[in-house]
Design a protein around this motif. Structure first.
Motif, PDB file in Angstrom:
ATOM      1  N   GLY A   1       2.447   0.360   4.636  1.00 51.99           N
ATOM      2  CA  GLY A   1       3.147   1.311   5.483  1.00 51.99           C
ATOM      3  C   GLY A   1       3.936   2.365   4.740  1.00 51.99           C
ATOM      4  O   GLY A   1       4.773   3.052   5.330  1.00 51.99           O
ATOM      5  N   LEU A   2       3.662   2.558   3.438  1.00 55.47           N
ATOM      6  CA  LEU A   2       4.411   3.540   2.665  1.00 55.47           C
ATOM      7  C   LEU A   2       3.892   4.948   2.941  1.00 55.47           C
ATOM      8  O   LEU A   2       2.693   5.157   3.169  1.00 55.47           O
ATOM      9  CB  LEU A   2       4.322   3.242   1.164  1.00 55.47           C
ATOM     10  N   THR A   3       4.788   5.923   2.876  1.00 54.99           N
ATOM     11  CA  THR A   3       4.408   7.329   3.002  1.00 54.99           C
ATOM     12  C   THR A   3       3.894   7.836   1.653  1.00 54.99           C
ATOM     13  O   THR A   3       4.038   7.166   0.619  1.00 54.99           O
ATOM     14  CB  THR A   3       5.600   8.190   3.426  1.00 54.99           C
ATOM     15  N   ASN A   4       3.316   9.039   1.651  1.00 53.88           N
ATOM     16  CA  ASN A   4       2.854   9.615   0.393  1.00 53.88           C
ATOM     17  C   ASN A   4       3.994   9.759  -0.600  1.00 53.88           C
ATOM     18  O   ASN A   4       3.841   9.523  -1.804  1.00 53.88           O
ATOM     19  CB  ASN A   4       2.221  10.989   0.656  1.00 53.88           C
ATOM     20  N   ARG A   5       5.159  10.158  -0.111  1.00 51.11           N
ATOM     21  CA  ARG A   5       6.307  10.345  -0.998  1.00 51.11           C
ATOM     22  C   ARG A   5       6.714   9.012  -1.640  1.00 51.11           C
ATOM     23  O   ARG A   5       6.993   8.941  -2.843  1.00 51.11           O
ATOM     24  CB  ARG A   5       7.471  10.949  -0.212  1.00 51.11           C
ATOM     25  N   GLN A   6       6.738   7.961  -0.843  1.00 48.72           N
ATOM     26  CA  GLN A   6       7.111   6.639  -1.368  1.00 48.72           C
ATOM     27  C   GLN A   6       6.073   6.111  -2.348  1.00 48.72           C
ATOM     28  O   GLN A   6       6.414   5.505  -3.366  1.00 48.72           O
ATOM     29  CB  GLN A   6       7.293   5.662  -0.206  1.00 48.72           C
TER      30      GLN A   6
END
Length: 546
Positions: free
Chosen positions: A499-504
């Motif tokens: 569930g991580l975003t691209n930024r994370q």
């Protein structure tokens, strides 16, 4: 009675009966005997119905000059007002139209109100409506309708009501706007209009409002009425409009062969009668080609359509299909910047694309902002199709965040809404998203059923590329797959599954967001899957992740 007067009477009688060619001949004969303003005005109307733009403009300009020379400011102002409409109608020349309206103002402002003031107000209101100036459009529309009632000109009353209704609907004041449109249409169907096109324009306002809020059943019904009018009066212009709206409805209903025939005919009719308006059917035809998996043809049609907002959104959809989510978001947000915030209905298609594009880029907070605006508009408009669109966007966002329980209920509601509104293509895409979420919840049998129904519907429609993607989701239920992704892409897939975003993900892997986006794009291309959520779920189910 003089010979030219007899020709005038015969010409106006032919116009009243819809005998345009005969009317033109009568007025031309009268003008050979004596060039009068009345004869030129009559010729301009005959030429208007025959789609002869040069004759329309020349005849109206001649009538305008003669009326002014004769000291008849009301009649001259009437010609100036219709010249504004003609320049907009035939050439899309907004600045020229505005110039003629200013001339009409100078002639009418010193005079007591009359029907000519009402026509001027209607056309100024129409320009304000097109510019997104709802308050100005509504004020002008009410003034036109009031003068229509006062001077017993039903054309002005119906068009004023219709314009006000259209402006209110565009601002998401749907209930009140539809009441105005219904009242206007009842007046139009009474058949009391002095200018036949007034009745058709009134119905056009209603149909356009219906398609904008995706009330396709109602739009379909009124298209029939407009088609009857167009056939009766032999108006290629009205046939073009009708076929364009019909084609859009048939596209959404999944009757793509019918949509194709209607949109191609509409493009030809507009090209021959009103070239300035050909962008709409070309854009809709491009969307059909995109759904059929023919992006090159879609791109060619959008090039022909120019830089209209609809064409820009078409390019954004193609960019998203090609994995260029950044370009898709840029194009959609460019359109949003051109639409006033108060024009909620016009913002919907761009908002839908922003949500999808931002999710594809892992920019979930930004996607949430667009998603919330879309939900507010859907609540205000309250049609099944728009509510389903808001549910789909919210469901995709919840799935991207890993909240699959919430995503499931939202996506189920989206499927039900699209089915209720008879939008099979959209229902099939929502089913595929639901299947992905069901897979994440390890509800394999339900996932296989939803993915299978999605693939079956898309295959039947002729959406080959989308059907193949649904097939990939269905196949993932079996838990067996080849591994075309690289080791680094597997790392990215694992973080996507968390569930991580691209930024994370970029922070975790110590790389740039651009690099992460490139990895995600490559993963989707290699796995032939529609979304990052689908890819993560597929990887878990098929053992791509250790």
């Amino acid at each position: 009675m003089t010979a030219d007067a007899r020709e005038h009477d015969a010409g106006w009688a032919a116009l009243a009966d819809g005998r345009w060619t005969e009317a033109r001949a009568q007025f031309e004969q009268a003008l050979r005997l004596d060039e009068s303003a009345e004869g030129l005005e009559g010729l301009s109307w005959a030429a208007w119905w025959l789609d002869d733009a040069p004759t329309v403009l020349a005849a109206r300009e001649g009538a305008y000059r003669l009326y002014r020379s004769a000291g008849e400011p009301r009649n001259a102002a009437r010609m100036a007002t219709w010249l504004a409409a003609d320049n907009l109608d035939f050439h899309g020349a907004w600045p020229v139209a505005s110039g003629w309206l200013r001339r009409a103002h100078r002639l009418l402002d010193p005079l007591e109100p009359g029907p000519e003031h009402g026509w001027l107000a209607f056309h100024e209101g129409y320009l304000a409506h097109g510019a997104g100036q709802t308050a100005d459009a509504c004020a002008a529309a009410r003034f036109a309708a009031d003068l229509g009632r006062r001077f017993r000109v039903p054309d002005l009353e119906m068009l004023g009501l219709a314009l006000e209704g259209a402006a209110l609907v565009a601002s998401a004041e749907v209930a009140e706007g539809m009441r105005r449109l219904d009242e206007a249409t009842v007046t139009a169907l009474e058949g009391a209009a002095t200018i036949p096109i007034s009745s058709a324009w009134t119905c056009c306002f209603l149909v356009s409002a219906c398609t904008a809020i995706r009330d396709n059943d109602r739009a379909f019904t009124w298209c029939d009425r407009i088609a009857e009018f167009a056939e009766r009066y032999g108006s290629r212009y009205m046939l073009a409009f009708c076929r364009s709206e019909y084609g859009l409805v048939q596209l959404e209903r999944g009757r793509w062969q019918d949509a194709e025939a209607l949109l191609e005919a509409s493009s030809e009719d507009f090209a021959a009668s009103r070239p300035a308006w050909v962008a709409a059917p070309l854009t809709q035809l491009a969307e059909l080609r995109r759904r059929q998996g023919r992006p090159d043809e879609a791109g060619y049609l959008l090039d022909r359509a120019g830089a209209s907002p609809g064409a820009q959104l078409g390019r954004a959809r193609l960019a998203l299909d090609a994995g260029d989510a950044r370009r898709a978001v840029e194009l959609a947000e460019r359109v949003l910047r051109r639409v006033p915030p108060g024009r909620a209905v016009q913002r919907v298609p761009a908002l839908e694309l922003v949500v999808r594009g931002r999710i594809a880029r892992g920019e979930l907070d930004e996607a949430s902002v667009a998603c919330e605006e879309l939900r507010r508009t859907a609540i205000a408009i309250a049609t099944a199709a728009l509510e389903a669109s808001a549910d789909l966007a919210a469901g995709m966002l919840a799935a991207a965040r890993g909240d699959h329980d919430r995503a499931r209920s939202l996506l189920e509601d989206a499927v039900d809404g699209f089915v209720a509104s008879r939008a099979p293509f959209q229902a099939a895409l929502a089913r595929r998203e639901l299947a992905v979420t069901l897979l994440a919840l390890r509800r394999n049998a339900a996932a296989a059923q939803e993915a299978g129904e999605s693939q079956e519907t898309l295959t039947r429609l002729g959406a080959r590329a989308e059907a193949a993607r649904s097939g990939r989701v269905r196949d993932s239920v079996s838990g067996s797959a080849r591994s075309p992704v690289t080791r680094r892409e597997r790392e990215v897939l694992g973080l996507l599954a968390g569930g991580l975003t691209n930024r994370q993900i970029a922070e975790r892997l110590v790389v740039s967001e651009h690099t992460v986006h490139r990895h995600v794009t490559n993963i989707l291309r290699k796995l032939d899957l529609p979304s990052r959520t689908a890819a993560a779920t597929y990887a878990v189910r098929t053992g791509l992740l250790e």
